[in-house]
Design a protein around this motif. Structure first.
Motif, PDB file in Angstrom:
ATOM      1  N   ALA A 436     -47.649 145.907 -89.044  1.00 50.15           N
ATOM      2  CA  ALA A 436     -49.009 145.364 -89.040  1.00 50.15           C
ATOM      3  C   ALA A 436     -49.682 145.589 -87.694  1.00 50.15           C
ATOM      4  O   ALA A 436     -50.847 146.010 -87.629  1.00 50.15           O
ATOM      5  CB  ALA A 436     -48.974 143.877 -89.385  1.00 50.15           C
ATOM      6  N   ALA A 437     -48.949 145.336 -86.611  1.00 54.14           N
ATOM      7  CA  ALA A 437     -49.534 145.503 -85.276  1.00 54.14           C
ATOM      8  C   ALA A 437     -49.747 146.972 -84.940  1.00 54.14           C
ATOM      9  O   ALA A 437     -50.810 147.366 -84.442  1.00 54.14           O
ATOM     10  CB  ALA A 437     -48.628 144.839 -84.234  1.00 54.14           C
ATOM     11  N   SER A 438     -48.750 147.809 -85.218  1.00 54.94           N
ATOM     12  CA  SER A 438     -48.846 149.230 -84.867  1.00 54.94           C
ATOM     13  C   SER A 438     -49.924 149.937 -85.671  1.00 54.94           C
ATOM     14  O   SER A 438     -50.736 150.689 -85.121  1.00 54.94           O
ATOM     15  CB  SER A 438     -47.496 149.922 -85.096  1.00 54.94           C
ATOM     16  OG  SER A 438     -46.487 149.374 -84.289  1.00 54.94           O
ATOM     17  N   ARG A 439     -49.961 149.698 -86.977  1.00 52.60           N
ATOM     18  CA  ARG A 439     -50.936 150.380 -87.816  1.00 52.60           C
ATOM     19  C   ARG A 439     -52.361 149.913 -87.489  1.00 52.60           C
ATOM     20  O   ARG A 439     -53.306 150.716 -87.468  1.00 52.60           O
ATOM     21  CB  ARG A 439     -50.597 150.146 -89.285  1.00 52.60           C
ATOM     22  CG  ARG A 439     -51.463 150.895 -90.285  1.00 52.60           C
ATOM     23  CD  ARG A 439     -51.435 152.397 -90.085  1.00 52.60           C
ATOM     24  NE  ARG A 439     -50.150 153.031 -90.185  1.00 52.60           N
ATOM     25  CZ  ARG A 439     -49.585 153.444 -91.309  1.00 52.60           C
ATOM     26  NH1 ARG A 439     -50.194 153.254 -92.466  1.00 52.60           N
ATOM     27  NH2 ARG A 439     -48.415 154.059 -91.282  1.00 52.60           N
ATOM     28  N   ALA A 440     -52.523 148.605 -87.219  1.00 49.98           N
ATOM     29  CA  ALA A 440     -53.853 148.103 -86.861  1.00 49.98           C
ATOM     30  C   ALA A 440     -54.354 148.744 -85.581  1.00 49.98           C
ATOM     31  O   ALA A 440     -55.524 149.120 -85.471  1.00 49.98           O
ATOM     32  CB  ALA A 440     -53.817 146.579 -86.711  1.00 49.98           C
ATOM     33  N   GLN A 441     -53.457 148.899 -84.610  1.00 59.48           N
ATOM     34  CA  GLN A 441     -53.845 149.510 -83.343  1.00 59.48           C
ATOM     35  C   GLN A 441     -54.241 150.965 -83.545  1.00 59.48           C
ATOM     36  O   GLN A 441     -55.216 151.452 -82.959  1.00 59.48           O
ATOM     37  CB  GLN A 441     -52.682 149.413 -82.345  1.00 59.48           C
ATOM     38  CG  GLN A 441     -53.008 149.880 -80.939  1.00 59.48           C
ATOM     39  CD  GLN A 441     -54.049 149.010 -80.260  1.00 59.48           C
ATOM     40  OE1 GLN A 441     -54.109 147.810 -80.511  1.00 59.48           O
ATOM     41  NE2 GLN A 441     -54.873 149.601 -79.407  1.00 59.48           N
ATOM     42  N   VAL A 442     -53.508 151.663 -84.388  1.00 59.77           N
ATOM     43  CA  VAL A 442     -53.812 153.072 -84.660  1.00 59.77           C
ATOM     44  C   VAL A 442     -55.160 153.214 -85.353  1.00 59.77           C
ATOM     45  O   VAL A 442     -55.981 154.066 -84.994  1.00 59.77           O
ATOM     46  CB  VAL A 442     -52.695 153.697 -85.514  1.00 59.77           C
ATOM     47  CG1 VAL A 442     -53.151 155.005 -86.127  1.00 59.77           C
ATOM     48  CG2 VAL A 442     -51.454 153.943 -84.661  1.00 59.77           C
ATOM     49  N   LEU A 443     -55.422 152.376 -86.342  1.00 63.67           N
ATOM     50  CA  LEU A 443     -56.664 152.492 -87.113  1.00 63.67           C
ATOM     51  C   LEU A 443     -57.904 152.214 -86.264  1.00 63.67           C
ATOM     52  O   LEU A 443     -58.987 152.711 -86.572  1.00 63.67           O
ATOM     53  CB  LEU A 443     -56.626 151.558 -88.319  1.00 63.67           C
ATOM     54  CG  LEU A 443     -55.592 151.907 -89.393  1.00 63.67           C
ATOM     55  CD1 LEU A 443     -55.661 150.912 -90.547  1.00 63.67           C
ATOM     56  CD2 LEU A 443     -55.778 153.327 -89.906  1.00 63.67           C
ATOM     57  N   LYS A 444     -57.745 151.445 -85.201  1.00 59.99           N
ATOM     58  CA  LYS A 444     -58.886 151.187 -84.317  1.00 59.99           C
ATOM     59  C   LYS A 444     -59.382 152.464 -83.653  1.00 59.99           C
ATOM     60  O   LYS A 444     -60.558 152.568 -83.298  1.00 59.99           O
ATOM     61  CB  LYS A 444     -58.501 150.174 -83.234  1.00 59.99           C
ATOM     62  CG  LYS A 444     -58.338 148.749 -83.746  1.00 59.99           C
ATOM     63  CD  LYS A 444     -57.958 147.812 -82.603  1.00 59.99           C
ATOM     64  CE  LYS A 444     -57.766 146.396 -83.099  1.00 59.99           C
ATOM     65  NZ  LYS A 444     -57.380 145.465 -81.996  1.00 59.99           N
TER      66      LYS A 444
END
Length: 567
Positions: A436-444
């Motif tokens: 959740a944290a890694s993918r959210a950071q990437v999508l930003k």
């Protein structure tokens, strides 16, 4: 990468070469000598981000009168490579547990040969074909020196994606079994079935170093979705510090000749067991399947029903029957995938379930960059006549979740009683939080995501409008910690405003009506006071210019912030 059976043919059968090919050099082939060992704690593996498999969303796409189209070129994935020294020249090769032989396309590099033949063989993989003469040179790997290692000096190598990433060949780590090692088969056909000069690299190292364990271990590192480089560990004859208890893990014995194909007890998704059909490999117990552990396969192929079972469990995922079957998945979608081996569970990190990529869509003549995600576990579609001995392939997207030891068993050449042992290195609960944290950071840092159903509609010639609006954007606001899909697109601002008006319009009208009523009452009171002469003499009056500041709802502020996307 997996070798197909029967792939040792050139323009004529290798056995027809027999009469039997002669050496270009004088007498006979040199003896192998001893593989000298220097101190080593394992070789470092490098991983880079160019995919081995190219998939184009343009293939078979139709376009409507509005000019709708979607295009994806290729995606990033990990290719695990090793540095070797062959004939005095440094080369970088792919590390491949799915094949046996070593080949390089040296081009103009002057390899110092210890011997050569005129035997021309072909290595045919699931993707890619290489061919050339069998030759011999000194090989240095992981502190070992093999005085004369057989390899293919390829003059042709087609459909390999790793050349752009600095690799120039493949080093196989499988077995010398007949039909699956073109080098070994070619040498034996020419010089006798008992000849061992065509043995694979690891077989030679183990045979020439009886004091070491008959094994090699690999540990593949994971990177984030956008990282191009990673590392890993490859160690021969011993075990990595911290993983010494690998020897006490269940032994997963090889189920077929030539391949690291081991029994898998089952696959569960969110706790639900997927029931595989009876294994195609003789001797595999009912309820189990033979799974090939292949470091050369970036994206693991499974039986199509298993892929559907996996990605059908993710809300919002849609199946795309295009030139190659794919599942489009919400980029923040995850599920709990677990494989069971030897009675032990091996969970898969959600980052290893989907591929993140960007593309450009055109709707009503307007182009927009969007982010899409799709399945890492693919449909198994290899020809069973050429690729057999397994029911599924678990490649890097699985192997990144384990520490794996591959043991050749009783002998180094044929792998009698060979087995694999695994240790899980993925904690399922921690993995979901990390995802959740890694993918959210990437999508930003990427363009807005597009709803899978909308993208598929555009791809198949629609305008993306059915039910979900033109484009669904899952790009995160800087203050957001939870990814979401929010309708957006060419008409999205007006849609949001209409929605807010419908929701809060009656409240606003009520407030304005109340204010008007109060104003009327105040006017009546003031008029009454004036008529009654209540205002005292000498009192001063002030004219106040009226102003009106509308009340802003927090939801409206957040919605307006999300309306605009700046690439």
């Amino acid at each position: 990468t997996i070798m197909g059976s029967g792939s040792i043919l050139t323009s004529s059968s290798i056995f027809a070469l027999a009469l039997y090919s002669t050496l270009s050099n004088a007498a006979s082939l040199p003896g192998r000598g001893m593989a000298k060992r220097a101190p080593s704690t394992g070789s470092s593996m490098k991983a880079t981000g160019q995919a081995l498999k190219h998939y184009s969303w343009n293939a078979g796409a139709s376009s409507s009168s509005s000019g709708s189209a979607a295009s994806v070129d290729d995606f990033q994935d990990l290719l695990y490579k090793l540095d070797i020294v062959l004939g005095g020249q440094p080369f970088t090769v792919q590390m491949d547990t799915g094949s046996a032989d070593l080949w390089v396309k040296a081009d103009s590099a002057p390899i110092k040969l210890t011997n050569t033949t005129n035997i021309n063989v072909t290595e045919a993989y699931g993707a890619g074909v290489a061919s050339g003469l069998i030759q011999f040179a000194q090989l240095e790997l992981d502190g070992f020196i093999i005085p004369s290692q057989a390899f293919i000096n390829a003059d042709s190598a087609e459909d390999f994606g790793f050349f752009d990433e600095g690799a120039v060949g493949i080093m196989g780590l499988a077995f010398n079994d007949a039909g699956l090692s073109p080098i070994n088969d070619g040498i034996r056909a020419a010089f006798g079935q008992d000849n061992t000069l065509g043995q694979a690299t690891i077989s030679n190292i183990i045979a020439q170093n009886p004091s070491i364990s008959n094994s090699f271990d690999i540990l593949l590192d994971r990177t984030s979705d956008l990282d191009d480089d990673s590392t890993g560990t490859f160690i021969i004859g011993s075990h990595l510090q911290g993983f010494e208890d690998i020897t006490s893990q269940p032994k997963l014995f090889r189920q077929t000749t030539g391949r690291w194909s081991v029994p898998c007890d089952g696959m569960t998704v969110n706790g639900g067991l997927f029931e595989f059909n009876q294994s195609s490999v003789a001797g595999v117990d009912s309820g189990r399947i033979a799974t090939l552990l292949d470091s050369g396969f970036s994206l693991p192929p499974l039986p199509p029903p298993a892929v559907d079972f996996l990605y059908g469990s993710i809300p919002g995922a849609v199946f795309a029957q295009t030139s190659y079957p794919q599942w489009l998945v919400p980029c923040t979608g995850a599920t709990n995938l677990t494989f069971t081996f030897g009675g032990k569970d091996f969970p898969v990190h959600p980052l290893d379930l989907t591929i993140v990529d960007t593309t450009t869509i055109t709707v009503n003549g307007t182009s927009q960059n969007v982010t899409i995600c799709y399945n890492a576990y693919q449909y198994l579609d290899l020809d069973p006549n050429s690729f057999n001995g397994f029911d599924a392939i678990l490649g890097d997207s699985f192997l990144r979740n384990v520490y794996a030891s591959f043991d050749y068993g009783d002998t180094d050449s044929t792998g009698v009683n060979s087995f694999v042992q695994l240790i899980s290195i993925t904690n399922q609960g921690e993995a979901l939080t990390d995802f959740a944290a890694s993918r959210a950071q990437v999508l930003k840092s990427l363009p807005p995501t597009i709803d899978p159903a909308t993208f598929l509609d555009i791809y198949t010639g629609g305008d993306g409008s059915p039910a979900v609006g033109d484009v669904a954007s899952g790009a995160l606001d800087a203050s957001d910690s939870t990814p979401s899909a929010v309708p957006a697109g060419s008409d999205s601002s007006s849609d949001k405003l209409n929605s807010l008006v419908e929701k809060y319009g009656p409240i606003i009208i009520g407030l304005l009506a109340g204010n008007a009523l109060i104003g009327v009452l105040l006017c009546i009171i003031a008029l009454t006071v004036c008529l009654r002469g209540v205002v005292k003499s000498g009192a001063r009056s002030r004219n106040i210019n009226p102003t009106y500041a509308p009340v802003r709802f927090k939801e409206a502020e957040a919605a307006e912030d999300r309306m605009a996307y700046h690439d």
